[in-house]
Design a protein around this motif. Structure first.
Motif, short mmCIF file in Angstrom:
data_model
loop_
_atom_site.label_atom_id
_atom_site.label_comp_id
_atom_site.label_asym_id
_atom_site.label_seq_id
_atom_site.Cartn_x
_atom_site.Cartn_y
_atom_site.Cartn_z
N SER A 106 0.87 -1.19 0.00
CA SER A 106 0.00 0.00 0.00
C SER A 106 0.91 1.23 0.00
CB SER A 106 -0.96 -0.01 1.19
OG SER A 106 -0.28 0.23 2.39
N SER A 107 0.53 2.28 0.72
CA SER A 107 1.37 3.48 0.81
C SER A 107 1.06 4.21 2.11
CB SER A 107 1.14 4.40 -0.40
OG SER A 107 -0.08 5.08 -0.27
N HIS A 113 -7.15 1.58 0.06
CA HIS A 113 -6.42 0.92 1.14
C HIS A 113 -7.34 0.02 1.96
CE1 HIS A 113 -3.01 3.32 0.12
NE2 HIS A 113 -3.57 4.45 0.47
N LYS A 173 -0.68 2.86 5.76
CA LYS A 173 -2.14 2.78 5.70
C LYS A 173 -2.64 1.37 5.98
CE LYS A 173 -3.37 6.99 4.93
NZ LYS A 173 -4.23 7.71 5.88
N VAL A 174 -2.14 0.39 5.23
CA VAL A 174 -2.60 -0.99 5.45
C VAL A 174 -2.12 -1.51 6.80
CG1 VAL A 174 -0.64 -2.16 4.35
CG2 VAL A 174 -2.90 -3.21 4.26
N GLN A 227 0.28 -0.78 -7.74
CA GLN A 227 -0.34 -0.08 -6.62
C GLN A 227 -0.26 1.43 -6.82
OE1 GLN A 227 -2.01 -1.14 -3.96
NE2 GLN A 227 -2.18 0.90 -3.04
N GLU A 275 -3.45 3.84 -7.09
CA GLU A 275 -3.65 4.87 -6.07
C GLU A 275 -3.82 6.25 -6.69
OE1 GLU A 275 -1.09 6.89 -2.46
OE2 GLU A 275 -0.86 4.75 -2.83
#
Length: 284
Positions: A89-90, A99, A124-125, A231, A235
């Motif tokens: 994720s980020s 997310h 985030k995740v 990803q 995003e």
């Protein structure tokens, strides 16, 4: 004490009278929404520029990522029970439910077969799964998404994965479909021991163990780089759409507030005229 509490609650509830907003209140809110619209509109344009770069970088990464797993796809390798999950994720938000959708996918996997080891890429995740899967974390990476992902980032993640014992490394990420669509995907990769113990690998030719190890490690880094790019594109497209929706909603709120402001201002002017006329009539 109970009666006093009840009486206090009754008195508080009794004075909650809904009144009309003043012109100053509406004007303040209107100014605030206009500022928000400027911000979301700017963020939409920035996300559109970043999405163009991400989509361009995704094309070669997708070729290498899909090509790297050709050997695994054509040879039915056994799926090991000892798995390590890598969630991509980020650290950045304001991009819809991208997310939370990834977190929901991992929660479903965890409910079906309990996850023992996991690596979180992005805060985030990590925050989403902390309550349900926090005890499975073996490593995490932050500062993800601030800059475009590079192959060096993928190598750092791959090095961390290879420090743990596993039979299969399952990479979970959002695969970019188009500007308005993405899907959570899981890509399993066998470990070196699983690959070496498979007889189908030696169908083509005798392969040295060290060659297999190098191939397996490079493939892991290649697939991780591909997942980071997928990803990233997903995003940026999600953020662009979220900011477009926010800008449109702000525009609708501005129209409603402008109408409310004009009606309220007209009502104030009418009331003042009535008071002036009534006062003049009273003097006569």
């Amino acid at each position: 004490m109970s009666l006093a509490l009840l009486r206090t609650t009754y008195n508080v509830a009794g004075v909650q009278v809904r009144g009309m907003a003043t012109l100053k209140d509406i004007e303040t809110r209107l100014k605030s929404v206009k500022n928000i619209k400027k911000i979301t509109s700017s963020m939409k344009m920035v996300s559109a520029a970043k999405f163009t770069r991400s989509e361009k970088a995704l094309k070669p990464a997708r070729v290498y990522g899909n090509g790297a797993t050709t050997l695994y796809d054509k040879n039915e390798l056994p799926a090991g029970s000892d798995k390590i999950y890598v969630a991509i994720s980020s650290d950045r938000g304001l991009c819809g439910g991208i997310h939370s959708g990834l977190g929901r996918t991992l929660k479903n996997i965890h409910s079906d077969t309990p996850v023992k080891k996991s690596i979180m890429v992005g805060d985030k995740v990590k925050a989403i799964l902390m309550k349900t899967m926090g005890d499975t974390y073996v490593a995490s990476f932050s500062n993800v998404g601030k800059k475009q992902a590079s192959f060096t980032d993928a190598l750092n993640i791959a090095e961390e994965v290879l420090t743990h014992e596993f039979e299969s490394a399952d990479i979970v990420y959002n695969r970019f479909v188009n500007v308005v669509s993405y899907t959570a995907t899981t890509r399993p990769l066998p470990s070196h021991n699983t690959l070496e113990s498979s007889e189908t690998v030696y169908t083509y030719d005798e392969v040295d163990s060290e060659v297999l190890r190098c191939y397996n490690e490079f493939t892991l880094a290649n697939v991780l780089h591909h997942a980071l790019k997928e990803q990233e594109a997903s995003e940026q497209s999600a953020r662009m759409n979220a900011m477009e929706n926010a800008t449109r909603n702000a525009g609708e709120m501005i129209d409603k507030l402008t109408l409310q402001y004009n009606r309220t201002r007209q009502a104030v002017i009418t009331r003042e005229l009535i008071e002036i006329i009534s006062g003049a009539n009273a003097l006569e």
